[in-house]
Design a protein around this motif. Structure first.
Motif, PDB file in Angstrom:
ATOM      1  N   ALA A  31     -23.900  -6.001 -66.664  1.00 46.75           N
ATOM      2  CA  ALA A  31     -22.595  -6.536 -66.814  1.00 46.75           C
ATOM      3  C   ALA A  31     -22.539  -8.041 -67.729  1.00 46.75           C
ATOM      4  CB  ALA A  31     -22.021  -7.036 -65.323  1.00 46.75           C
ATOM      5  N   ARG A  32     -23.793  -8.711 -67.492  1.00 44.73           N
ATOM      6  CA  ARG A  32     -23.676  -9.790 -68.070  1.00 44.73           C
ATOM      7  C   ARG A  32     -24.682 -10.391 -68.939  1.00 44.73           C
ATOM      8  NH1 ARG A  32     -22.286 -10.244 -62.777  1.00 44.73           N
ATOM      9  NH2 ARG A  32     -24.349 -10.646 -61.925  1.00 44.73           N
ATOM     10  N   GLY A  33     -25.496  -9.052 -69.179  1.00 45.09           N
ATOM     11  CA  GLY A  33     -26.756  -9.623 -70.150  1.00 45.09           C
ATOM     12  C   GLY A  33     -27.819 -10.063 -69.690  1.00 45.09           C
ATOM     13  N   ALA A  34     -28.020 -10.691 -68.587  1.00 39.43           N
ATOM     14  CA  ALA A  34     -29.143 -11.394 -67.729  1.00 39.43           C
ATOM     15  C   ALA A  34     -28.755 -11.286 -66.462  1.00 39.43           C
ATOM     16  CB  ALA A  34     -29.471 -12.792 -68.529  1.00 39.43           C
ATOM     17  N   ALA A  35     -29.907 -11.538 -65.440  1.00 35.11           N
ATOM     18  CA  ALA A  35     -29.882 -11.642 -64.229  1.00 35.11           C
ATOM     19  C   ALA A  35     -30.715 -12.846 -63.801  1.00 35.11           C
ATOM     20  CB  ALA A  35     -30.316 -10.578 -63.580  1.00 35.11           C
ATOM     21  N   SER A  36     -30.438 -13.400 -62.563  1.00 31.14           N
ATOM     22  CA  SER A  36     -30.994 -14.627 -62.279  1.00 31.14           C
ATOM     23  C   SER A  36     -31.533 -14.571 -60.676  1.00 31.14           C
ATOM     24  CB  SER A  36     -30.115 -16.038 -62.222  1.00 31.14           C
ATOM     25  OG  SER A  36     -30.598 -17.115 -61.863  1.00 31.14           O
ATOM     26  N   LEU A  37     -32.685 -14.776 -60.336  1.00 34.39           N
ATOM     27  CA  LEU A  37     -33.239 -14.577 -58.857  1.00 34.39           C
ATOM     28  C   LEU A  37     -33.768 -15.731 -58.435  1.00 34.39           C
ATOM     29  CD1 LEU A  37     -34.917 -11.144 -58.985  1.00 34.39           C
ATOM     30  CD2 LEU A  37     -32.575 -11.466 -58.415  1.00 34.39           C
ATOM     31  N   VAL A  38     -33.626 -16.057 -56.919  1.00 29.23           N
ATOM     32  CA  VAL A  38     -34.363 -17.212 -56.489  1.00 29.23           C
ATOM     33  C   VAL A  38     -35.329 -16.646 -55.766  1.00 29.23           C
ATOM     34  CG1 VAL A  38     -34.231 -19.112 -54.984  1.00 29.23           C
ATOM     35  CG2 VAL A  38     -32.260 -18.771 -56.871  1.00 29.23           C
ATOM     36  N   LEU A  39     -36.705 -16.729 -55.801  1.00 28.91           N
ATOM     37  CA  LEU A  39     -37.800 -16.383 -54.952  1.00 28.91           C
ATOM     38  C   LEU A  39     -38.077 -17.066 -53.837  1.00 28.91           C
ATOM     39  CD1 LEU A  39     -40.088 -15.226 -58.047  1.00 28.91           C
ATOM     40  CD2 LEU A  39     -38.221 -13.765 -56.842  1.00 28.91           C
ATOM     41  N   ASP A  67     -33.954 -14.653 -65.307  1.00 26.01           N
ATOM     42  CA  ASP A  67     -34.624 -15.935 -64.726  1.00 26.01           C
ATOM     43  C   ASP A  67     -34.875 -16.063 -63.467  1.00 26.01           C
ATOM     44  OD1 ASP A  67     -33.473 -17.401 -67.352  1.00 26.01           O
ATOM     45  OD2 ASP A  67     -31.612 -16.354 -66.942  1.00 26.01           O
ATOM     46  N   LEU A  68     -35.966 -16.674 -63.250  1.00 25.26           N
ATOM     47  CA  LEU A  68     -36.526 -16.843 -61.950  1.00 25.26           C
ATOM     48  C   LEU A  68     -36.726 -18.102 -61.410  1.00 25.26           C
ATOM     49  CD1 LEU A  68     -39.504 -14.134 -62.099  1.00 25.26           C
ATOM     50  CD2 LEU A  68     -37.435 -13.851 -61.075  1.00 25.26           C
ATOM     51  N   TRP A  69     -36.222 -18.447 -60.167  1.00 22.33           N
ATOM     52  CA  TRP A  69     -36.389 -19.803 -59.700  1.00 22.33           C
ATOM     53  C   TRP A  69     -37.023 -19.457 -58.401  1.00 22.33           C
ATOM     54  CZ3 TRP A  69     -34.144 -23.584 -63.000  1.00 22.33           C
ATOM     55  CH2 TRP A  69     -33.218 -22.870 -64.021  1.00 22.33           C
ATOM     56  N   TRP A  70     -37.079 -20.845 -57.718  1.00 23.57           N
ATOM     57  CA  TRP A  70     -37.706 -20.601 -56.373  1.00 23.57           C
ATOM     58  C   TRP A  70     -36.856 -21.689 -55.475  1.00 23.57           C
ATOM     59  CZ3 TRP A  70     -40.757 -19.369 -60.284  1.00 23.57           C
ATOM     60  CH2 TRP A  70     -41.784 -18.403 -60.123  1.00 23.57           C
ATOM     61  N   GLY A  71     -36.725 -20.982 -54.241  1.00 18.88           N
ATOM     62  CA  GLY A  71     -36.022 -21.777 -53.111  1.00 18.88           C
ATOM     63  C   GLY A  71     -36.563 -23.081 -52.845  1.00 18.88           C
ATOM     64  N   ASP A  72     -37.823 -22.790 -52.699  1.00 17.24           N
ATOM     65  CA  ASP A  72     -38.574 -24.177 -52.115  1.00 17.24           C
ATOM     66  C   ASP A  72     -40.154 -23.918 -52.682  1.00 17.24           C
ATOM     67  OD1 ASP A  72     -39.450 -22.045 -50.189  1.00 17.24           O
ATOM     68  OD2 ASP A  72     -40.176 -23.904 -48.773  1.00 17.24           O
ATOM     69  N   GLU A  73     -40.940 -25.068 -52.416  1.00 18.47           N
ATOM     70  CA  GLU A  73     -42.160 -25.240 -53.034  1.00 18.47           C
ATOM     71  C   GLU A  73     -43.033 -26.212 -52.202  1.00 18.47           C
ATOM     72  OE1 GLU A  73     -44.917 -23.549 -53.599  1.00 18.47           O
ATOM     73  OE2 GLU A  73     -43.991 -22.970 -55.750  1.00 18.47           O
ATOM     74  N   ARG A  74     -44.323 -25.893 -51.915  1.00 16.26           N
ATOM     75  CA  ARG A  74     -45.216 -26.646 -51.309  1.00 16.26           C
ATOM     76  C   ARG A  74     -45.575 -27.785 -52.455  1.00 16.26           C
ATOM     77  NH1 ARG A  74     -47.434 -22.213 -48.291  1.00 16.26           N
ATOM     78  NH2 ARG A  74     -45.844 -21.797 -46.864  1.00 16.26           N
ATOM     79  N   PHE A  75     -45.621 -29.031 -52.256  1.00 17.50           N
ATOM     80  CA  PHE A  75     -46.157 -29.821 -53.356  1.00 17.50           C
ATOM     81  C   PHE A  75     -47.358 -30.213 -53.123  1.00 17.50           C
ATOM     82  CE2 PHE A  75     -45.677 -34.157 -55.282  1.00 17.50           C
ATOM     83  CZ  PHE A  75     -45.231 -33.760 -56.464  1.00 17.50           C
ATOM     84  N   LEU A  76     -48.064 -29.150 -54.106  1.00 20.88           N
ATOM     85  CA  LEU A  76     -49.503 -28.990 -54.092  1.00 20.88           C
ATOM     86  C   LEU A  76     -49.646 -29.008 -55.596  1.00 20.88           C
ATOM     87  CD1 LEU A  76     -50.096 -26.757 -51.009  1.00 20.88           C
ATOM     88  CD2 LEU A  76     -50.769 -29.158 -51.422  1.00 20.88           C
ATOM     89  N   PRO A  77     -51.036 -28.954 -56.224  1.00 20.07           N
ATOM     90  CA  PRO A  77     -51.431 -28.856 -57.576  1.00 20.07           C
ATOM     91  C   PRO A  77     -51.026 -27.613 -57.999  1.00 20.07           C
ATOM     92  CG  PRO A  77     -53.163 -29.917 -56.299  1.00 20.07           C
ATOM     93  CD  PRO A  77     -52.191 -29.579 -55.191  1.00 20.07           C
ATOM     94  N   THR A  78     -50.868 -27.233 -59.300  1.00 20.64           N
ATOM     95  CA  THR A  78     -50.533 -25.892 -59.852  1.00 20.64           C
ATOM     96  C   THR A  78     -51.889 -24.968 -59.596  1.00 20.64           C
ATOM     97  OG1 THR A  78     -49.034 -26.751 -61.614  1.00 20.64           O
ATOM     98  CG2 THR A  78     -50.224 -24.829 -62.016  1.00 20.64           C
ATOM     99  N   GLY A  79     -51.367 -23.908 -59.172  1.00 16.66           N
ATOM    100  CA  GLY A  79     -52.379 -23.042 -59.048  1.00 16.66           C
ATOM    101  C   GLY A  79     -53.077 -23.014 -57.663  1.00 16.66           C
TER     102      GLY A  79
END
Length: 251
Positions: A31-39, A67-79
């Motif tokens: 419908a719009r060419g792309a999609a967007s999710l929040v994980l 497109d992928l986004w996140w709803g929240d995240e623990r503020f810890l180092p990458t990985g």
């Protein structure tokens, strides 16, 4: 519109949600060419991503236009294994042909903002704003689906009962003193979550039954944040039988 769909157990729930995601994403792309999710993270959220990775139907998705986004995240180092991003990459993201520019993890500790969570939250808010279209209201994209877990205390994302983040008015807030470790986090706010076309709240296990019942029973969002989230078009509570034990009777 709020709906409740109950599956026999967590495995069936994860597979069913994965199948539902394939349909929503492919419909949005058509419908719009792309999609967007929040994980989301957590046991069920990660199980859904693993089920999607294992499904032959995943081939129907044009992963380069997602497109992928996140709803929240623990503020810890990458990985760090406790980060939602780390679990998502292991379960699904590392196994599909995503466009790296369309994957938007929340900032990590030790990144460009160091340990300044307020700056990290503002950075993510700016990234959301840059991706938004005028039709979206110019603050966050109109996500096709926001996936949310629910805690035993009825928290969603990192919006915990009685905490200042519940009153945040921007799109992203930093969180300190979270009752569930780690205590320092970044989270989308109620206004950002409510910008989604659809919000899906996922829950499995008897330990979530009381929280689900409160959320669907009209509790004050200050006491049960899951009661305060809703999609613009649809809200779904996708549950296994144990988590649905205290769903209020219809009518």
């Amino acid at each position: 519109m709020t709906g409740v769909i109950v599956h026999p157990d967590q495995d069936v729930l994860a597979a069913a949600v994965a199948a539902r995601l394939v349909t929503v994403v492919t419909d949005a792309q058509a419908a719009r060419g792309a999609a967007s999710l929040v994980l989301t993270g957590g046991g069920v959220g990660t199980a859904v991503l693993a089920a999607l990775a294992a499904s032959p139907a995943r081939a129907a998705i044009d992963w380069a236009r997602l497109d992928l986004w996140w709803g929240d995240e623990r503020f810890l180092p990458t990985g760090d294994p406790e980060r939602n991003e780390t679990g998502a990459r292991a379960a699904l993201l590392d196994h599909v042909a995503l466009d790296p520019a369309r994957v938007h993890p929340m900032p990590a500790a030790g990144g460009p903002d160091g340990d300044d969570t307020a700056k990290a939250a503002a950075r993510y808010a700016s990234e959301l704003r840059a991706a938004a279209l005028p039709a979206d209201g110019g603050v966050v994209p109109s996500f096709d689906v926001v996936l949310l877990g629910i805690g035993p205390d009825a928290h969603v994302a990192s919006l915990f009962p009685g905490r200042p983040a519940l009153r945040a008015e921007g799109s992203v807030t930093d969180v300190h003193g979270a009752p569930k470790p780690p205590p320092t986090r970044i989270s989308l706010t109620f206004p950002a979550l409510r910008a989604a076309r659809e919000v899906w709240v996922l829950a499995a296990g008897e330990g979530k039954a009381d929280a689900v019942g409160r959320a669907l029973g009209g509790a004050d969002p200050a006491d049960a944040p899951a009661a305060g989230v809703a999609g613009r078009e649809r809200t779904l509570f996708l549950l296994d039988r144990a988590a649905a034990a205290r769903v209020p009777a219809a009518g």
